[in-house]
Scaffold this motif. Structure first.
Motif, mmCIF file in Angstrom:
data_model
loop_
_atom_site.group_PDB
_atom_site.id
_atom_site.type_symbol
_atom_site.label_atom_id
_atom_site.label_comp_id
_atom_site.label_asym_id
_atom_site.label_seq_id
_atom_site.Cartn_x
_atom_site.Cartn_y
_atom_site.Cartn_z
ATOM 1 N N UNK A 37 0.824 -1.136 -0.006
ATOM 2 C CA UNK A 37 -0.142 0.129 -0.061
ATOM 3 C C UNK A 37 0.878 1.101 0.066
ATOM 4 N N UNK A 38 2.043 1.205 0.406
ATOM 5 C CA UNK A 38 3.065 2.260 0.326
ATOM 6 C C UNK A 38 3.655 2.334 -0.545
ATOM 7 N N UNK A 39 3.563 1.770 -1.843
ATOM 8 C CA UNK A 39 4.167 1.703 -3.077
ATOM 9 C C UNK A 39 5.395 1.126 -3.339
ATOM 10 N N UNK A 40 5.876 0.097 -2.389
ATOM 11 C CA UNK A 40 6.758 -0.625 -2.737
ATOM 12 C C UNK A 40 6.871 -1.669 -3.742
ATOM 13 N N UNK A 41 7.765 -1.795 -4.464
ATOM 14 C CA UNK A 41 7.857 -2.849 -5.588
ATOM 15 C C UNK A 41 7.991 -4.255 -4.768
ATOM 16 N N UNK A 42 6.860 -5.038 -4.775
ATOM 17 C CA UNK A 42 6.950 -6.324 -3.916
ATOM 18 C C UNK A 42 6.789 -7.611 -4.676
ATOM 19 N N UNK A 43 8.056 -8.391 -4.298
ATOM 20 C CA UNK A 43 7.934 -9.802 -4.965
ATOM 21 C C UNK A 43 7.716 -10.919 -3.702
ATOM 22 N N UNK A 44 6.651 -11.544 -4.223
ATOM 23 C CA UNK A 44 6.374 -12.437 -3.186
ATOM 24 C C UNK A 44 6.323 -13.950 -3.792
ATOM 25 N N UNK A 45 7.337 -14.722 -3.304
ATOM 26 C CA UNK A 45 7.774 -15.971 -3.887
ATOM 27 C C UNK A 45 7.174 -17.287 -3.216
ATOM 28 N N UNK A 46 6.463 -17.915 -4.002
ATOM 29 C CA UNK A 46 6.020 -19.397 -3.331
ATOM 30 C C UNK A 46 7.289 -20.259 -3.630
#
Length: 335
Positions: A37-46
């Protein structure tokens, strides 16, 4: 699948060995939502490849858990248009980076890792350690650096993993003669480790002592009522111990009104407050957390494979670029 130019980069993820639980929510998932929500570029890995390190004889367990994990991500509010959700095995460049990095980390260094030591003890491997399990901190370093993540939301038990990723980044930069990889930093949540409902040190899928994000209202109630409290608090009038009392640990983590929690602790310590009363308070607190998650889960009608496929495409583009830079800096022969 959108990307955000020049935004701080976050890498985090989960091993798909079962549904996610409140320990994941308190320790990392809430942080991911805030960063999204704060605009970070988020990668979420399985992290399916890491899950194989101690589940190679039960691949169905991992395969069946992947949709569960994606469902949990969407239910708590992760948005695939703002967070890249991807499958580790769909980004083969991560394996190649792992192989390169393994040459910079000794076996003795891996064996000194406190997280690895604790996990080995829990699983009773002794010296029959799968080599993939021993080396999975190097794999985690590859995952983090492949996306040039600058911060990694973790619990305190994972801090040694981030330290090793920092070490890898420094060694690669030194060997390459220039800064290729940023040094990632840990981002600890307020609740770094949630105990199991049985009083053990950590809520865990494998130990079966957790409240899952997919649990029904009845399942949550039953688990709370079975929670470990103070074994010496036999009568309501007896003074009770708050420290080590799982109910209070969960109230600290999930009750918004902390003044009320402190009042409950005072009354419990002084005698006159029963375990059933504090458990009912916790059930109400958890329902405020769980109800929106259940509602969102019921509303989701998505193609999980498509989300993973699209996210993995974005993730691979980033990893390909990093791998090329690392190989060039190290002077790896290319054709």
């Amino acid at each position: 699948m959108s990307t955000i130019n020049n935004a701080p980069i976050v890498l985090t993820g989960d091993r798909p060995t079962g549904p996610l639980h409140l320990g994941h929510y308190a320790g990392s998932l809430q942080q991911r939502l805030r960063l999204q929500d704060e605009g970070y570029r988020c990668f979420v890995m399985i992290a399916d490849m890491q899950a194989y390190t101690d589940n190679a004889d039960n691949t169905a367990k991992i395969r069946n858990a992947i949709p569960q994990v994606v469902s949990d991500y969407l239910a708590i509010g992760l948005d695939p248009s703002r967070t890249t959700i991807f499958l580790q095995s769909a980004v083969p460049e991560l394996a190649e980076l792992t192989m390169l990095y393994m040459n910079f980390i000794t076996v003795s260094r891996l064996e000194r890792n406190p997280t690895i030591r604790d996990e080995l003890k829990m699983r009773e491997f002794e010296r029959d350690i799968p080599s993939g399990f021993l080396c999975y901190p190097v794999s985690q370093a590859a995952d983090i650096t492949a996306f040039k993540a600058t911060c990694v939301p973790v619990g305190d038990d994972q801090l040694p993993m981030i330290e090793l990723a920092q070490e890898v980044a420094r060694k690669i930069n030194r060997a390459g003669g220039r800064e290729i990889l940023p040094t990632p930093k840990s981002l600890l949540s307020k609740v770094t480790r949630l105990p199991g409902i049985d009083g053990k040190a950590k809520a865990s899928k494998s130990l079966g002592n957790a409240i899952f994000l997919s649990d029904s209202q009845k399942e949550v109630k039953d688990k709370v009522m079975a929670m470990y409290t103070d074994p010496n608090h036999i009568r309501v009038s007896d003074p009770g111990q708050v420290e080590g009392n799982v109910v209070f640990s969960y109230l600290d983590a999930f009750e918004n009104d902390q003044e009320k929690v402190e009042d409950l602790k005072r009354r419990y310590r002084g005698g006159g407050l029963g375990d059933v009363t504090i458990k009912k308070e916790l059930i109400s607190s958890l329902e405020r957390v769980m109800m929106p998650i259940r509602d969102q889960r019921a509303a989701n009608d998505v193609d999980y494979k498509d989300i993973i496929r699209q996210g993995s495409k974005v993730a691979r583009e980033a990893a390909v670029q990093t791998l090329a830079e690392v190989k060039d800096a190290l002077g790896v022969f290319s054709i």
